[in-house]
Design an enzyme around this catalytic site. Structure first.
Site, mmCIF file in Angstrom:
data_model
loop_
_atom_site.group_PDB
_atom_site.id
_atom_site.type_symbol
_atom_site.label_atom_id
_atom_site.label_comp_id
_atom_site.label_asym_id
_atom_site.label_seq_id
_atom_site.Cartn_x
_atom_site.Cartn_y
_atom_site.Cartn_z
ATOM 1 N N TYR A 6 -17.903 -1.527 5.778
ATOM 2 C CA TYR A 6 -18.850 -2.671 6.272
ATOM 3 C C TYR A 6 -17.993 -1.986 7.841
ATOM 4 O O TYR A 6 -17.438 -2.056 8.855
ATOM 5 C CB TYR A 6 -18.074 -3.938 6.555
ATOM 6 C CG TYR A 6 -18.948 -5.039 7.197
ATOM 7 C CD1 TYR A 6 -21.115 -5.140 7.641
ATOM 8 C CD2 TYR A 6 -18.819 -6.053 8.661
ATOM 9 C CE1 TYR A 6 -21.157 -6.195 8.267
ATOM 10 C CE2 TYR A 6 -19.166 -7.002 9.559
ATOM 11 C CZ TYR A 6 -21.282 -6.992 9.297
ATOM 12 O OH TYR A 6 -21.146 -7.654 9.993
ATOM 13 N N ASP A 13 -13.180 3.239 11.264
ATOM 14 C CA ASP A 13 -13.410 2.197 11.851
ATOM 15 C C ASP A 13 -12.091 1.155 11.952
ATOM 16 O O ASP A 13 -11.513 0.569 10.664
ATOM 17 C CB ASP A 13 -14.534 1.644 11.526
ATOM 18 C CG ASP A 13 -14.673 -0.267 11.117
ATOM 19 O OD1 ASP A 13 -14.036 -0.708 12.073
ATOM 20 O OD2 ASP A 13 -15.596 -0.357 10.857
ATOM 21 N N LYS A 25 -11.266 -8.080 16.608
ATOM 22 C CA LYS A 25 -9.887 -8.334 15.829
ATOM 23 C C LYS A 25 -8.150 -9.037 16.617
ATOM 24 O O LYS A 25 -8.904 -9.475 18.048
ATOM 25 C CB LYS A 25 -9.919 -8.206 14.536
ATOM 26 C CG LYS A 25 -11.115 -8.581 13.731
ATOM 27 C CD LYS A 25 -11.330 -8.446 12.506
ATOM 28 C CE LYS A 25 -12.223 -8.447 11.914
ATOM 29 N NZ LYS A 25 -13.520 -9.280 11.261
HETATM 30 C C1 LIG Z 1 -14.193 -2.708 9.478
HETATM 31 C C2 LIG Z 1 -14.969 -3.674 9.928
HETATM 32 N N1 LIG Z 1 -15.656 -3.441 10.976
HETATM 33 C C3 LIG Z 1 -16.547 -4.043 12.255
HETATM 34 C C4 LIG Z 1 -16.410 -5.206 12.097
HETATM 35 C C5 LIG Z 1 -17.438 -6.118 12.542
HETATM 36 O O1 LIG Z 1 -16.927 -7.243 13.872
HETATM 37 P P1 LIG Z 1 -17.174 -7.690 14.548
HETATM 38 O O2 LIG Z 1 -17.509 -9.079 13.481
HETATM 39 O O3 LIG Z 1 -16.685 -8.438 14.944
HETATM 40 O O4 LIG Z 1 -18.577 -8.172 15.105
HETATM 41 C C6 LIG Z 1 -15.771 -5.751 10.641
HETATM 42 C C7 LIG Z 1 -15.577 -6.869 10.699
HETATM 43 O O5 LIG Z 1 -15.190 -7.704 9.650
HETATM 44 C C8 LIG Z 1 -14.962 -4.627 10.529
HETATM 45 O O6 LIG Z 1 -13.923 -5.303 9.084
#
Ligand SMILES: Cc1ncc(COP(=O)(O)O)c(C=O)c1O
Length: 432
Positions: free
Chosen positions: A149, A244, A272
């Site tokens: 994700y 990511d 985060k």
């Molecule tokens: C690996 C990863 N990338 C991107 C995101 C998206 O982040 P946000 O929820 O702050 O938009 C998340 C959210 O859980 C994530 O776990």
């Protein structure tokens, strides 16, 4: 199904009202308990490793607001720093020294970063990094992995993990075909599939983006050689490698998965932890690539609240706390105790299970495993997970309400918390 043994009258009232006000009653889908049944718990406050709901029930929290709370909730030093910052105002919309401080800390820690741009969420960071990948390489296609994700931007809603997997949504309506036509997918941990995609799309692939340790299809680790293999393949084809690390950054190790595994990508996204519980995202990489971002270069990306002084303050203090000696040793030690304990109890009570941990991130699947990718993760017994989740909740343990999410520990989790969690797990698993 409603909660049976704990009183949740107020939670139910508030959530019933919420459903008339907000789609599904929530501000983000996974909070809705859809895949585990029952109603979400409505929170009143958080502190250390605990949350309290509006009915006064206390839970040990392994969600940690989905990752940021690595120092524990409402850490007194973070709160004190925020109080001080608040007196100076909530937003400047102009440069502040706080941005320099957090930028320096992030650049010092994350091996791939020479420059960084702050945004407001992980989604935003991933959207922006994709534009940058395409601009830098002058190519359009990207490779992502099934079950990973990268936020909810159109281009990434292809075989996405987290809520998309939890709710069983194939792809979202409203995403134009054109937005995803350049998104190629491969199974996680499958280098041959990646090689085949590069062979079929010669000189067309801008790069590969992945969660270096997956948290959004449940907790899945990279096989030995997988990250190194991706580094080689992308180099060979003049494509970029993007980690990511929104979830793994400053959690798997201070310098993220790239420090832990010794593989340096070209670009990295963060979120985060670096916001200490306030809305933040960031992306960064080498000076050559990052200099393409406006106003230094032509790739446009902007944000009214980006680099917000409160978010920067919470991030700086959180990273300061994480720099203290023994931090990651402690996180690893208590998380190992928890993950090993859960697995052991599951086996002793006759359940097929597999799982593990790295640093302050863990997972448990109800399948014999091993789980190398999203297809393997889907073999987990979801109905059993739902009953496990409910049983743990009723015993004061708050787990992510989905089999397709990793669990998180924090510096505030004590040996006693872990012990209490394992006692609860044994009771639940004995009767599952
Ligand atoms: C690996 C990863 N990338 C991107 C995101 C998206 O982040 P946000 O929820 O702050 O938009 C998340 C959210 O859980 C994530 O776990």
């Amino acid at each position: 199904m409603v909660n049976t043994t704990i009183k949740t009258t107020k939670s139910q009232e508030i959530f019933a009202a919420a459903q008339n006000l907000m789609p599904g009653g929530v501000s983000s889908p996974v909070r809705a308990f859809k895949s585990v049944g029952g109603q979400p718990i409505v929170f009143d406050r958080v502190k250390d490793s605990y949350i309290w709901d509006v009915d006064g029930n206390q839970y040990i929290d392994y969600v940690g607001t989905w990752g940021p709370a690595i120092c524990g909730h409402a850490h007194p030093e973070v709160i004190a720093a925020l109080h001080e910052a608040l007196e100076k105002g909530t937003s400047f919309g102009a440069p502040s020294v706080l941005e320099n401080l957090l930028a320096e800390m992030v650049i010092d820690a994350v091996p791939s970063m020479e420059m960084v741009r702050f945004v407001n969420s992980g989604t935003e960071a991933c959207m922006a990094v994709l534009r940058l990948m395409r601009a830098f390489t002058n190519r359009e296609k990207i490779i992502k992995f099934e079950g990973c994700y990268h936020g909810h931007a159109d281009m990434f809603l292809v075989k996405a993990g987290s809520g998309v997997a939890t709710l069983g949504l194939p792809d979202s309506p409203g995403v134009p075909k054109a937005a995803t036509s350049s998104t190629l997918t491969a199974p996680y941990n499958d280098l041959e599939a990646v090689k085949a995609l590069f062979a079929e799309n010669r000189d067309e692939i801008a790069g590969v983006i992945l969660e270096p340790v997956v948290g959004n299809a449940g907790f899945i680790t990279p096989d030995a050689g997988f990250l190194e293999g991706l580094r080689e393949i992308t180099h060979e084809h003049g494509a970029l490698l993007v980690f990511d690390e929104v979830m793994t950054g400053f959690r798997i190790a201070y310098g993220g998965a790239q420090e832990r595994f010794g593989v340096t990508p070209d670009l990295t996204t963060l979120g985060k932890v670096i916001g200490g519980g306030l809305p933040v995202g960031a992306y960064g990489g080498g000076r050559d690539i990052m200099s393409m971002i406006a106003p230094a270069g032509p790739v446009y990306q902007a944000g009214t609240l980006s680099g917000n002084p409160l978010a920067m303050t919470a991030g700086i203090k959180t990273l300061e706390l994480l720099q203290r000696p023994g931090t990651y040793e402690y996180l690893d030690q208590i998380t190992q105790k928890l993950a090993d304990g859960l697995l052991q109890i599951a086996k002793e009570t006759g359940h097929e299970a597999c799982g593990g941990h790295i640093s302050a991130m863990f997972g448990l699947f109800f399948t014999s495993g091993p789980v190398h990718n999203y297809e393997d993760a889907k073999k987990s017994d979801m109905a059993k997970f739902a009953r496990f989740h409910r049983g743990m909740l009723e015993r004061g343990v708050y787990l992510a309400p989905s089999q397709f999410e990793a669990g998180f520990t924090s510096l505030a989790h004590t040996e006693a918390d872990i012990h209490q969690t394992l006692v609860a797990a044994r009771e639940v698993l004995c009767n599952l």
